[in-house]
Design an enzyme around this catalytic site. Structure first.
Site, short mmCIF file in Angstrom:
data_model
loop_
_atom_site.label_atom_id
_atom_site.label_comp_id
_atom_site.label_asym_id
_atom_site.label_seq_id
_atom_site.Cartn_x
_atom_site.Cartn_y
_atom_site.Cartn_z
N THR A 104 0.59 -1.27 0.02
CA THR A 104 0.08 0.09 0.02
C THR A 104 0.87 1.21 -0.08
O THR A 104 2.02 1.17 0.33
CB THR A 104 -0.62 -0.01 1.31
OG1 THR A 104 -1.62 -1.35 1.21
CG2 THR A 104 -1.88 0.82 1.49
N ASN A 107 -2.61 -4.15 -2.78
CA ASN A 107 -2.61 -5.08 -1.53
C ASN A 107 -1.00 -5.48 -1.51
O ASN A 107 -0.36 -4.74 -0.84
CB ASN A 107 -3.26 -6.16 -1.78
CG ASN A 107 -3.57 -7.08 -0.44
OD1 ASN A 107 -3.23 -6.46 0.55
ND2 ASN A 107 -3.65 -8.16 -0.42
N GLU A 134 -6.55 -7.94 -4.03
CA GLU A 134 -6.94 -7.40 -2.76
C GLU A 134 -8.31 -8.44 -2.21
O GLU A 134 -8.50 -8.55 -1.06
CB GLU A 134 -7.77 -6.31 -2.99
CG GLU A 134 -8.00 -5.20 -2.06
CD GLU A 134 -6.44 -4.42 -2.14
OE1 GLU A 134 -6.16 -4.69 -0.93
OE2 GLU A 134 -5.87 -3.79 -2.85
N ASP A 191 -7.48 -9.63 1.24
CA ASP A 191 -8.26 -8.99 2.54
C ASP A 191 -9.37 -9.47 2.98
O ASP A 191 -9.80 -9.07 4.09
CB ASP A 191 -8.16 -7.48 2.19
CG ASP A 191 -6.95 -6.74 2.34
OD1 ASP A 191 -6.07 -7.41 2.99
OD2 ASP A 191 -6.78 -5.75 2.11
N GLY A 195 -0.36 -2.97 5.90
CA GLY A 195 -1.22 -3.87 6.14
C GLY A 195 -1.89 -3.56 7.66
O GLY A 195 -2.24 -2.67 7.86
N1 GLY Z 1 -4.45 -4.11 1.41
C1 GLY Z 1 -4.10 -3.83 2.75
C2 GLY Z 1 -5.32 -3.17 3.40
O1 GLY Z 1 -6.41 -2.46 2.82
O2 GLY Z 1 -5.41 -3.32 4.71
#
Ligand code: GLY
Length: 553
Positions: free
Chosen positions: A364, A384, A403, A406, A457
């Site tokens: 990110t 991601n 993504e 997640d 993350g």
């Molecule tokens: N892809 C990391 C988040 O959205 O937490």
């Protein structure tokens, strides 16, 4: 006494040597200097912070494709000079053909890599819809004016630095699994190379000329759907045509007289941050001192409880009921600490089971923008994983996200960040996956104070939290507040994760004796922030854990 003197010395020394330039007209802090420069050019040409943020977002898709993107998604939090706030949700969605068990084998076990690598890992991209929504509604410049920089960097190239070259080289094996990725990224790079992306330039031009339809319809949509067919992916024309960004209320809280403005579901970051600050407000952190046992213990126990609730209650509020009011109430925060013992670490197993799981990623990216009119923009966006699913849409020159990881693929099985989830974050067609992104704006008496956010993350939340505490409670200047080492706990794995320098600063033995399992991890979080000073000027700083830059004028 000796410890207090050392802390006072650290405070004076680090603040004294950490002054950064002050600006009157605007600041942009992002993960790549060229992108920050784009934002400043747009501000200088009369654009506002929203114009600049959109220009930076598209530029990052070209010069920072590890995480900057048009094939991913994100969140933008905006504060206006009249005191109003809003947020734009352009998080990816699960494709309409997705289903709850799509990453499980016949025995019900999660199939390794299926949600992180390749076509099936991609959610329906939201970035183009979100950025253009922001530009149309709150910007002042044309698409051509904000996109021209990104188009130029894609068409004419930019000189790559050593960090970017090694990021590309490290991933070349995975890029070479996919045609489009192999063509674009699958070579050997070195610092100083000119990196040209002609196909991406064409995609950006069609977005410039046709707006949202340039991406979600027409030849770019054809290429996305063809790419999916060739790689057994499931994103369809229907998914693309139906994708919409959504404007949502921000989540708001207070901390020691400051107003906290952040992103609500499907981001968990805003709720978690306010919940954590509500807990910390009941303690006098200032007396504890940075890195003290009391500080690390309290903040870790707060994180343990907040991440447990994240796993149980949080998901896309369009699909599940997220008890938001309770989670961000001061009363609830107080109640959740009922069994906090100042002498011992709580055992996460006493709360709920899970599996330890580690895998450090770079992913990110966040950028902060402030203009001279008083507009503030805090944007976090993501593919991601580093370079997302590693799949480049052949012919269109951009990476797709991974993504889908997640979501919670299966209750009790952690995702790539080791985060657990429940039914609230299970896969459902059209649902947005839960995020930890925490784009945040802080005001004091309605005046701008801080704009910040981070990648990382689940560690996004602790990176943002610790930066705020370092400034508000400990009085560190922006640079020091960001550079100080970090620690993180996310309920499961039941491990206190600390950066190397934090290990040196805190009392390891005492924390061990209190029952902590402590693990040193590689550095995490890359804060890009802007802070307003009492004299009315602003200053920005880009975390040295990354290679970004804050620029002002
Ligand atoms: N892809 C990391 C988040 O959205 O937490």
């Amino acid at each position: 006494m000796k410890k207090i003197l050392i802390l006072i010395f650290i405070f004076i020394f680090s603040n004294a040597f950490s002054q950064i330039p002050e600006y009157k007209n605007g600041v942009v802090s992002s993960a790549q200097e060229l992108a920050s420069q784009v934002g400043i050019e747009i501000l200088k040409n009369g654009g506002n912070a929203i114009d600049a943020a959109v220009g930076v977002g598209f530029a990052l898709a070209v010069v920072y494709p590890q995480a900057g993107n048009i094939g991913g998604g994100g969140f933008m939090v905006i504060h206006f000079p009249n005191g109003m706030n809003t947020s734009i949700d352009y998080r990816e969605k699960a494709p309409l053909l997705a289903n709850k068990n799509m990453y499980l084998d016949n025995a019900g076990n999660v199939i390794e890599d299926l949600s992180t690598l390749g076509h099936l890992a991609a959610g329906v991209p939201g970035s183009v819809a979100g950025m253009l929504y922001a530009l149309d509604k709150y910007g002042t410049l044309s698409r051509a004016d904000v996109l021209k920089y990104a188009i130029s960097y894609a068409e004419n190239g930019f000189i790559i630095n050593a960090r970017f070259a090694s990021a590309l080289n490290e991933n070349s094996k995975e890029f070479n699994k996919f045609n489009g990725s192999s063509k674009l990224f699958g070579h050997h790079y070195k610092a100083g190379d000119l990196f040209i992306q002609k196909e991406l330039a064409n995609t950006l031009k069609t977005i410039r000329d046709n707006g949202k339809d340039g991406f979600y319809k027409g030849w770019v949509a054809d290429l996305i759907v063809t790419e999916m067919k060739n790689g057994n992916g499931i994103i369809s024309y229907n998914d693309l045509e139906n994708y919409n960004a959504v404007e949502r209320d921000v989540v708001k809280g207070t901390y020691r007289g400051y107003e906290i403005i952040s992103m609500g579901p499907p981001a968990s970051g805003g709720i978690c941050l306010i919940y954590l600050l509500n807990i910390l407000e009941n303690y006098n952190l200032k007396d504890y001192g940075f890195g003290s046992v009391e500080n690390v213990h309290l903040m870790t126990e707060a994180m343990r409880r907040v991440f447990a609730d994240r796993s149980e209650f949080m998901g896309d509020a369009d699909f599940v009921n997220v008890p938001m009011e309770s989670l961000i109430s001061k009363k609830y925060a107080l109640k959740q600490m009922w069994n906090y013992d100042t002498k011992f670490a709580t055992n996460s197993k006493d709360v709920k089971p899970g599996d330890p799981y580690y895998k450090e990623h770079d992913h990110t990216t966040h950028y902060s923008v402030a203009d001279k009119f008083g507009n503030l923009v805090s944007t976090t966006t993501t593919l991601n994983d580093n370079f997302g699913s590693k799949v480049v849409v052949d012919g269109a020159g951009f990476l797709l996200n991974d993504e889908m990881d997640d979501f919670s693929s299966k209750p009790g099985v952690p995702n790539m960040f080791g985060l657990l989830g429940s039914e609230a974050n299970s896969i459902s067609p059209g649902k947005r996956m839960l995020s930890s992104m925490t784009p945040t704006i802080i005001t004091k008496d309605n005046q701008p104070f801080l704009v910040l956010g981070s990648p990382g993350g689940g560690k996004i939340i602790s990176s943002v939290l610790e930066t705020i505490v370092n400034i508000i409670d400990y009085g560190f200047v922006l640079r020091t507040a960001i550079e100080l080492p970090r620690f993180h706990h996310q309920w499961y794995p039941d491990v206190l994760q600390v950066e190397e320098n934090m290990m040196l600063k805190m009392n390891y033995r005492e924390l061990k004796n209190m029952g902590y399992d402590i693990k040193q991890v590689s550095e995490f979080g890359r804060i890009d922030a802007i802070m307003f000073l009492p004299n009315g000027s602003m200053t920005g700083y880009s975390d040295s854990r990354g290679y970004g830059k804050a620029i002002g004028y």
